[in-house]
Motif scaffolding. Structure first.
Motif: not given
Length: 103
Positions: A14-18
């Motif tokens: 899953i892509p990071s918060h950033d």
């Protein structure tokens, strides 16, 4: 993120918060708002010109060593005076319970 996994491969997780921050920062906010309102109006015509409040919280004490915290998300139709949707998100057992309707 379960919904996006059906549409795009998550080869690196899953892509990071950033990553999400950068993606949303790159959007034209006025154009995004117009598209989102148009999309939602088509899905739920009774929400046209209504205010929908979205709220999310992490359940205190729900984060454990090898398990993700439980997040509670709700959507409230202010003009309609009712909760449009509400549910937990986080731990696998919570997702299984929601998916099977075993509440």
């Amino acid at each position: 993120m379960t919904g996006s996994r059906r549409h795009t491969p998550q080869l690196n997780g899953i892509p990071s918060h950033d990553t999400f921050d950068r993606a949303f920062a790159a959007l034209d906010s006025k154009q995004f708002e117009a598209c989102f309102v148009g999309w939602m109006s088509g899905l739920i015509p009774s929400l046209v010109d209504q205010i929908v409040a979205i709220d999310g919280k992490t359940v205190p004490g729900s984060h454990q060593q090898d398990k993700r915290a439980i997040h509670q998300v709700s959507a409230y139709g202010a003009g309609l005076g009712l909760v449009l949707g509400q549910g937990p998100h986080g731990r696998q057992e919570q997702r299984n319970r929601r998916d099977t309707g075993a509440d």
